[in-house]
Scaffold this motif. Structure first.
Motif, short mmCIF file in Angstrom:
data_model
loop_
_atom_site.label_atom_id
_atom_site.label_comp_id
_atom_site.label_asym_id
_atom_site.label_seq_id
_atom_site.Cartn_x
_atom_site.Cartn_y
_atom_site.Cartn_z
N LEU A 52 7.07 13.02 -0.62
CA LEU A 52 5.98 12.91 0.35
C LEU A 52 5.27 14.26 0.52
O LEU A 52 4.04 14.35 0.50
CB LEU A 52 6.53 12.42 1.70
N ASP A 53 6.07 15.32 0.69
CA ASP A 53 5.48 16.66 0.87
C ASP A 53 4.60 17.03 -0.31
O ASP A 53 3.52 17.58 -0.15
CB ASP A 53 6.58 17.72 1.01
N ARG A 54 5.08 16.74 -1.51
CA ARG A 54 4.31 17.08 -2.70
C ARG A 54 3.01 16.28 -2.76
O ARG A 54 1.96 16.79 -3.12
CB ARG A 54 5.16 16.82 -3.95
N LEU A 55 3.08 15.01 -2.37
CA LEU A 55 1.89 14.16 -2.39
C LEU A 55 0.86 14.64 -1.37
O LEU A 55 -0.34 14.69 -1.66
CB LEU A 55 2.31 12.71 -2.08
N LEU A 107 7.55 4.01 -5.30
CA LEU A 107 8.93 4.46 -5.57
C LEU A 107 9.36 4.16 -6.99
O LEU A 107 10.35 4.72 -7.48
CB LEU A 107 9.93 3.80 -4.60
N ILE A 108 8.65 3.27 -7.66
CA ILE A 108 8.98 2.96 -9.05
C ILE A 108 8.66 4.18 -9.92
O ILE A 108 7.64 4.84 -9.73
CB ILE A 108 8.19 1.72 -9.52
N ARG A 137 0.74 -0.41 -12.20
CA ARG A 137 -0.62 -0.94 -12.01
C ARG A 137 -1.18 -0.44 -10.67
O ARG A 137 -2.35 -0.05 -10.58
CB ARG A 137 -0.58 -2.47 -12.06
N LEU A 138 -0.34 -0.45 -9.63
CA LEU A 138 -0.80 0.03 -8.32
C LEU A 138 -1.32 1.47 -8.44
O LEU A 138 -2.40 1.80 -7.94
CB LEU A 138 0.35 -0.02 -7.29
N LEU A 139 -0.57 2.32 -9.10
CA LEU A 139 -0.97 3.72 -9.20
C LEU A 139 -2.23 3.88 -10.06
O LEU A 139 -3.11 4.70 -9.74
CB LEU A 139 0.18 4.57 -9.77
N ALA A 172 1.33 9.34 -6.56
CA ALA A 172 2.59 9.88 -7.09
C ALA A 172 3.55 8.73 -7.37
O ALA A 172 3.55 7.73 -6.63
CB ALA A 172 3.22 10.85 -6.10
N ASP A 173 4.36 8.87 -8.41
CA ASP A 173 5.37 7.84 -8.68
C ASP A 173 6.75 8.27 -8.14
O ASP A 173 6.85 9.29 -7.45
CB ASP A 173 5.42 7.48 -10.18
#
Ligand code: NDP
Length: 297
Positions: free
Chosen positions: A110-113, A222-223, A228-230, A241-242
């Motif tokens: 999360l922090d990185r995103l 989280l995958i 496709r979502l990303l 981010a994945d």
């Protein structure tokens, strides 16, 4: 004596953890072996009893045992107790301590995103399984003020909200039914969207329609792959981010708990990438049916 660390799950053959943990032990000269133990739920009690032995440093626990193992250990850390899920076990004498390193793993991701932006206060979480529990607890402790949880089976999302009742008393944590129009309205208001379902793991589908996604959005799936979502979110101008960083950092935290040493992150990341390139593509916590599907591909 060569120490042992085991991953207890069902199935476990798909796991990416073995490669990264064994390489880390070898790199730091820790005389330990990481073993995969495929144990059905009925065998879990015996497996946990066995790791009380002197030759064990501890264990990882994955699908479907993360919640079932909770009453089998002697003490829980705050994160394990709050989430009601254990993914790492350490041993003190014959006593076992249950930890949840998915929570710190999620926080690193999360922090990185979020990067240099201000930490948002509103989030939409898709899913209500073990992964979602770590996410929701991470958001609560990050100071989020409004978190909406959508799940295919609404009762499970309601159970999650009830579980966090007390720790979320100061904020709005709500379960909502999985209807496109409601998801769209909530995502429009939120700054962060987290996919904690397994939709997109074995098929190239997105849990939400592309129109829902907007340029202000931060999207974490989280995958551990470019789902496709990303791809849709990136095309809509969102920041994405994945699950790689979460997987890597939950593993690094577990490594440190077992060995008392900082984890060799770069090496572990390289080993994860190698394992993925070699065709192993699932993250920890993969549901059994999805793992079976992935293995068959
Ligand atoms: P669980 O089995 O506990 O939960 C699965 C979730 O996915 C549930 O919310 C379930 O909904 C939902 N779901 C599955 N299939 C569908 C579908 N066809 N339509 C709608 N919803 C669906 O698994 P986890 O929470 O442990 O894992 C979820 C995902 O997160 C997995 O892809 C896993 O790989 C990933 N993960 C990644 C981690 C990382 O470190 N990067 C850590 C943990 C998980 P319902 O309750 O209605 O069945």
């Amino acid at each position: 004596m060569t120490r042992r660390v085991v991953l207890i799950g069902h199935p476990v053959a798909h796991s990416l953890s073995g490669a990264m943990q064994q390489a880390a032990f070898d790199e730091l000269g820790v005389d330990a072996r990481y073993e995969l133990w495929d144990r059905a739920p009925i065998e879990l009690g015996d497996a946990v009893a066995e790791i009380r032995g002197e030759d064990f440093l501890g264990a990882n626990v994955t699908i479907p045992h993360k919640e079932r193992v909770v009453p089998m250990v002697d003490r829980l850390t705050e994160e394990a107790s709050a989430t009601g899920a254990v993914n790492t076990i350490t041993r003190e004498g014959r006593r076992l301590i249950g930890h949840n390193t998915d929570v710190p793993g999620f926080k690193v991701a999360l922090d990185r995103l979020v990067g240099r932006q201000k930490m948002p206060k509103q989030a939409v979480v898709l899913g209500a399984g073990g992964g979602a529990r770590a996410v929701v607890y991470g958001l609560i402790t990050e100071g989020f003020q409004r978190v909406i949880v959508f799940n295919r089976h609404l009762h499970r999302a309601e159970g999650l909200v009830k579980h966090f009742g007390r720790s979320a008393a100061h904020m709005e944590l709500r379960a909502m039914p999985w209807h496109e129009s409601i998801i769209e309205a909530e995502v429009a208001k939120a700054k962060l969207l987290v996919n904690a379902t397994s939709i997109g793991l074995t098929t190239d589908v997105s849990p939400v329609p592309v129109e829902v996604l907007h340029t202000e959005l931060l999207v974490l799936d989280l995958i551990y792959s470019r789902t496709r979502l990303l791809r849709d979110a990136a095309a809509a101008g969102a920041t994405i981010a994945d699950g790689e960083l979460m997987l890597l950092n939950q593993g690094a935290a577990a490594f440190t708990l077992w060995t008392g040493q900082p984890a060799p992150l770069e090496l572990m990341q390289a080993k994860l990438a190698e394992a993925r390139a070699g065709g192993v593509r699932s993250a920890e916590g993969e549901p059994a049916e999805a793992a079976a599907g992935a293995a068959a591909e």
